[in-house]
Scaffold this active site. Structure first.
Site, mmCIF file in Angstrom:
data_model
loop_
_atom_site.group_PDB
_atom_site.id
_atom_site.type_symbol
_atom_site.label_atom_id
_atom_site.label_comp_id
_atom_site.label_asym_id
_atom_site.label_seq_id
_atom_site.Cartn_x
_atom_site.Cartn_y
_atom_site.Cartn_z
ATOM 1 N NE ARG A 199 -3.042 4.630 -0.342
ATOM 2 C CZ ARG A 199 -3.815 3.551 -0.386
ATOM 3 N NH1 ARG A 199 -4.871 3.469 0.404
ATOM 4 N NH2 ARG A 199 -3.548 2.560 -1.194
ATOM 5 C CG MET A 258 -1.851 1.212 1.263
ATOM 6 S SD MET A 258 -3.077 1.115 2.572
ATOM 7 C CE MET A 258 -2.059 1.478 3.997
ATOM 8 C CB CYS A 259 2.536 3.236 -2.210
ATOM 9 S SG CYS A 259 3.822 1.995 -1.885
ATOM 10 N N GLY A 260 0.943 5.666 -1.386
ATOM 11 C CA GLY A 260 0.104 6.808 -1.730
ATOM 12 C C GLY A 260 0.705 7.597 -2.865
ATOM 13 C CG ASN A 293 -0.804 1.904 -4.577
ATOM 14 O OD1 ASN A 293 -0.183 1.099 -3.886
ATOM 15 N ND2 ASN A 293 -2.079 2.189 -4.357
#
Length: 298
Positions: free
Chosen positions: A32, A1-3, A176
């Site tokens: 995130r 999970m990244c932003g 992402n």
């Protein structure tokens, strides 16, 4: 999970506030991706000059005499503007390749974050609020930019592994998701002469797009090809000298939202990244379709 965040300005009067708006959007995405953060800013195009953004773990020592040494090595004037662990080198555009080669000899420990007429990339390990603060990103201006907060999955938490990744002049990518065939593609691209520095799957995605464009594809065509050649789950936001593009894989399980007004186009992994933008209450807001390429340019 990244932003992921992105902002493309149609209204030039907002350009002095680009860094401020992007920084706020990025900080909103902290949960995130608390491991590291980075932003690519596009600004300050000067005819005949190019910019190399470099990073050093020993910046004070490495940057002290670098401009003079590089000027002597490539026989053209080089200026250096330091910003914490990063610095922007400006020089004659025709000498960019020579400068990169000279850097390897003069400062083997320095990393080139980006090169091009407009792009500057700043990224480091740490919380987004700390990264944006140490580089004074809120004070930067420009026409467009993209940012990323990382939760590491495919490689270690390092500056080298942080996003954005730049593998071509004025090009960069934030991501992402997770690419499942990045090791196979890495080997193929290296055989084709594409330089890949890290073990991060996202850099392979960036290098893939660069390779396609070097072989005649437009950015749109390269993004379309990625839907067939890249395996895994991904949302990509790609920066270029003139604008930015967005594409999601055919399943599109990674969240994404976009907003457009007469003043800007904005991207966020979640709507809360966009809520403080001017005029957002009147924006057209939508979720990008799966396997669909979007692009805006000046």
């Amino acid at each position: 999970m990244c932003g992921i965040v992105g902002l493309f300005l149609k209204d030039r009067s907002l350009e002095p506030k680009l860094g401020e708006m992007l920084s706020a959007m990025l900080i909103t995405m902290t949960d995130r991706g608390p491991d590291s953060a980075g932003i690519a800013i596009y600004s300050d195009v000067v005819d005949g000059l190019t910019k190399l953004t470099v990073q050093s773990d020993n910046a004070e020592q490495d940057f002290a005499t670098l401009a003079n040494e590089l000027t002597e090595a490539i026989c053209t004037p080089v200026t250096l503007q330091a910003n914490d662990t990063h610095a922007v080198l400006k020089l004659d555009a025709s000498k960019a390749k020579a400068a990169r080669q000279a850097l390897r000899g003069l400062r083997p420990g320095i990393r080139v974050m980006s090169d091009g007429d407009a792009i500057e990339i700043y990224k480091e390990v740490g919380l987004p609020k700390d990264v944006t603060s140490r580089f004074s990103l809120a004070e930067m201006h420009g026409s467009h930019g993209i940012g990323h907060t990382r939760m590491a999955t495919e490689s270690a938490v390092t500056t080298e592994g942080a996003h954005p990744f730049s593998t071509g002049a004025d090009q960069c990518l934030v991501h992402n998701g997770s690419l499942s065939n990045h090791n196979v593609l890495r080997r193929k691209l290296k055989r084709e002469g594409v330089q890949i520095e890290s073990m991060n799957d996202t850099e392979v995605g960036a290098a893939y797009l660069t390779w396609k464009m070097q072989n005649g594809a437009s950015l749109g065509e390269a993004l379309e090809s990625s839907l067939e050649d890249l395996d895994g789950f991904f949302t990509f936001v790609v920066g270029t000298k003139d604008g930015f593009g967005v594409v999601r894989d055919p399943i599109a399980c990674k969240p994404a939202v976009m907003a457009e007004t007469d003043q800007y186009v904005a991207f966020g992994s979640e709507y809360r990244a966009l809520v403080d933008l001017p005029g957002i209450e009147n924006a057209r807001v939508w979720e990008p379709e799966p396997a669909t390429v979007y692009f805006w340019s000046h």
